[in-house]
Scaffold this motif. Structure first.
Motif, short mmCIF file in Angstrom:
data_model
loop_
_atom_site.label_atom_id
_atom_site.label_comp_id
_atom_site.label_asym_id
_atom_site.label_seq_id
_atom_site.Cartn_x
_atom_site.Cartn_y
_atom_site.Cartn_z
N ALA A 3 93.26 56.45 102.46
CA ALA A 3 92.59 55.20 102.08
C ALA A 3 93.61 54.12 101.79
O ALA A 3 93.41 52.95 102.15
CB ALA A 3 91.70 55.44 100.87
N GLY A 4 94.72 54.48 101.17
CA GLY A 4 95.77 53.50 100.88
C GLY A 4 96.38 52.93 102.14
O GLY A 4 96.58 51.72 102.26
N CYS A 5 96.64 53.78 103.08
CA CYS A 5 97.21 53.35 104.36
C CYS A 5 96.25 52.43 105.09
O CYS A 5 96.65 51.38 105.60
CB CYS A 5 97.54 54.57 105.22
N ALA A 6 94.99 52.78 105.13
CA ALA A 6 93.99 51.96 105.82
C ALA A 6 93.83 50.62 105.12
O ALA A 6 93.72 49.58 105.78
CB ALA A 6 92.66 52.69 105.88
N TYR A 7 93.83 50.61 103.79
CA TYR A 7 93.67 49.37 103.06
C TYR A 7 94.85 48.44 103.30
O TYR A 7 94.68 47.25 103.57
CB TYR A 7 93.51 49.64 101.56
N VAL A 8 96.06 48.96 103.19
CA VAL A 8 97.25 48.14 103.38
C VAL A 8 97.30 47.60 104.80
O VAL A 8 97.59 46.42 105.02
CB VAL A 8 98.53 48.93 103.02
N LEU A 9 97.00 48.43 105.78
CA LEU A 9 97.01 47.96 107.17
C LEU A 9 95.96 46.88 107.41
O LEU A 9 96.24 45.88 108.06
CB LEU A 9 96.79 49.13 108.13
N SER A 10 94.76 47.07 106.89
CA SER A 10 93.72 46.06 107.10
C SER A 10 94.06 44.77 106.37
O SER A 10 93.76 43.68 106.84
CB SER A 10 92.36 46.58 106.68
N TYR A 11 94.73 44.88 105.22
CA TYR A 11 95.12 43.69 104.46
C TYR A 11 96.24 42.93 105.17
O TYR A 11 96.19 41.72 105.30
CB TYR A 11 95.57 44.09 103.05
N VAL A 12 97.23 43.67 105.64
CA VAL A 12 98.38 43.03 106.29
C VAL A 12 98.00 42.49 107.66
O VAL A 12 98.35 41.36 108.02
CB VAL A 12 99.57 44.02 106.40
N LEU A 13 97.28 43.28 108.45
CA LEU A 13 96.89 42.84 109.78
C LEU A 13 95.74 41.85 109.75
O LEU A 13 95.61 41.04 110.67
CB LEU A 13 96.52 44.05 110.65
N GLY A 14 94.92 41.93 108.72
CA GLY A 14 93.79 41.10 108.40
C GLY A 14 93.19 40.14 109.41
O GLY A 14 92.14 39.62 109.16
N MET A 15 93.79 39.88 110.51
CA MET A 15 93.32 38.88 111.45
C MET A 15 92.03 39.31 112.15
O MET A 15 92.02 39.60 113.34
CB MET A 15 94.41 38.60 112.49
N GLY A 16 90.95 39.37 111.40
CA GLY A 16 89.67 39.71 111.98
C GLY A 16 89.46 41.19 112.24
O GLY A 16 88.49 41.57 112.87
N ILE A 17 90.37 42.03 111.77
CA ILE A 17 90.23 43.47 111.96
C ILE A 17 89.44 44.03 110.80
O ILE A 17 89.81 43.87 109.64
CB ILE A 17 91.61 44.15 112.07
#
Length: 68
Positions: A3-17
Motif C-alpha cells: 500500500a505504501g508503494c502504491a500510494y507513493v507512486l500514485s502521489y509522485v506520478l499523480g498526472m491523472g493516474i
C-alpha cells in the motif's frame, strides 16, 4: 509495504493516474515476483523500499527548503 508503494507512486506520478490503477499494477507486479520465487521477491521488496525511501528523503528536503 504494498500500500505504501502504491500510494507513493500514485502521489509522485499523480498526472491523472488513478490510485486504484496504481494499486492494481503494483499488486500484479508483486504477485508475479512472489510466484517466481523468494529470491526475486526479496529483490523486488528491496528495490521498492529503496525507491520509497529516496522519494521520502527528496520530499523532506524540498519541504525543509520551502519552509525556510
Amino acid at each position: 509495504m504494498l500500500a505504501g508503494c502504491a500510494y507513493v507512486l500514485s502521489y509522485v506520478l499523480g498526472m491523472g493516474i488513478s490510485q486504484i490503477l496504481t494499486v492494481f499494477i503494483v499488486t500484479l507486479l508483486a504477485s508475479t515476483m512472489v510466484i517466481d520465487g523468494i529470491k526475486v521477491s526479496a529483490k523486488y521488496a528491496m528495490v521498492t523500499s529503496t525507491i520509497e525511501i529516496a522519494i521520502m528523503v527528496a520530499l523532506s528536503i524540498i519541504f525543509l527548503h520551502i519552509s525556510g
